[in-house]
Design a protein around this motif. Structure first.
Motif, mmCIF file in Angstrom:
data_model
loop_
_atom_site.group_PDB
_atom_site.id
_atom_site.type_symbol
_atom_site.label_atom_id
_atom_site.label_comp_id
_atom_site.label_asym_id
_atom_site.label_seq_id
_atom_site.Cartn_x
_atom_site.Cartn_y
_atom_site.Cartn_z
ATOM 1 N N LYS A 159 6.763 -3.654 -4.176
ATOM 2 C CA LYS A 159 7.461 -2.382 -4.367
ATOM 3 C C LYS A 159 7.519 -1.647 -3.039
ATOM 4 O O LYS A 159 6.525 -1.564 -2.317
ATOM 5 C CB LYS A 159 6.735 -1.536 -5.411
ATOM 6 N N ASP A 160 8.697 -1.128 -2.717
ATOM 7 C CA ASP A 160 8.874 -0.346 -1.503
ATOM 8 C C ASP A 160 8.146 0.976 -1.668
ATOM 9 O O ASP A 160 8.343 1.687 -2.652
ATOM 10 C CB ASP A 160 10.366 -0.118 -1.258
ATOM 11 N N LYS A 161 7.288 1.340 -0.705
ATOM 12 C CA LYS A 161 6.479 2.553 -0.834
ATOM 13 C C LYS A 161 7.303 3.827 -0.662
ATOM 14 O O LYS A 161 6.892 4.890 -1.097
ATOM 15 C CB LYS A 161 5.327 2.530 0.162
ATOM 16 N N ASP A 162 8.500 3.714 -0.042
ATOM 17 C CA ASP A 162 9.313 4.899 0.206
ATOM 18 C C ASP A 162 10.309 5.217 -0.904
ATOM 19 O O ASP A 162 10.781 6.351 -1.006
ATOM 20 C CB ASP A 162 10.068 4.747 1.524
ATOM 21 N N ASN A 163 10.664 4.236 -1.718
ATOM 22 C CA ASN A 163 11.585 4.502 -2.824
ATOM 23 C C ASN A 163 11.164 3.661 -4.030
ATOM 24 O O ASN A 163 10.129 3.015 -4.010
ATOM 25 C CB ASN A 163 13.041 4.242 -2.415
ATOM 26 N N ASP A 164 11.946 3.667 -5.038
ATOM 27 C CA ASP A 164 11.566 3.005 -6.292
ATOM 28 C C ASP A 164 12.113 1.578 -6.402
ATOM 29 O O ASP A 164 12.274 1.065 -7.503
ATOM 30 C CB ASP A 164 12.067 3.861 -7.465
#
Length: 183
Positions: free
Chosen positions: A18-23
């Motif tokens: 999972k990208d930590k900056d978006n969903d």
């Protein structure tokens, strides 16, 4: 880096990043299994004297799923004793190809990996076999046949134009090292 573990009875696991900056996330289903069969993949059944080609092992589990990679596994490749003068096996690094660190480590120990090169040296038929070298995997092997031919060329190379009523007798002759072998 994401890792996961699976116990011996588990056949599938899902890895999710999972990208930590978006969903946004990415999931991947990973299968675990034992090698059930192997086969030798080759580009062609026939090669010419002097040519070099690659052979590669493809492994499948009992459900016919292909393993994505066999890097790091050692294999025993052989050309049958009566065909050994017709071709020779070579490590893939001998062809100056970039290989992964695990394949390189195996080849540096004088062993073969899942990928080898074969050089045709004499016309004929060559039987090649491979098996996995792992203590817990026995009786899993594959065989294949390669056919080696003499390369030939037709002279003259371009088209020949003749009158329709012309009768021509052609004779095919084998030329090796600028000498005719047969008349």
């Amino acid at each position: 880096m994401l890792t996961t573990k699976a116990n011996a009875t588990q056949e599938n696991a899902f890895i999710t990043a999972k990208d930590k900056d978006n969903d946004v996330s990415f999931s991947c289903k990973v299968g675990f299994g034992e090698v059930y069969t192997i086969a030798i993949e080759k580009r062609f059944d026939q090669m010419n004297v002097g040519e070099v080609t690659e052979l590669q092992v493809i492994a499948k589990d009992k459900y016919n799923n292909s393993f994505t990679s066999l890097e790091g596994w050692e294999f025993q490749w052989e050309i049958s004793e009566h065909d050994a003068h017709k071709a020779k096996l070579m490590q893939i690094k001998s062809q100056n190809k970039k290989i992964g660190q695990y394949r390189e480590a195996i080849e540096n120990n004088g062993k073969y990996t899942d990928i080898v090169s074969i050089q045709a040296m004499q016309i004929g038929q060559v039987e090649i076999s491979v098996k996995i070298v792992k203590p817990n995997i026995e009786g899993v092997y594959a065989k294949t046949t390669m056919y080696i031919a003499e390369p030939f060329e037709i002279v003259p190379k371009g088209p020949i134009y003749m009158d329709r009523n012309t009768h021509v007798d052609l004779k095919l002759r084998l030329l090796r090292s600028n000498k005719f072998v047969t008349d």
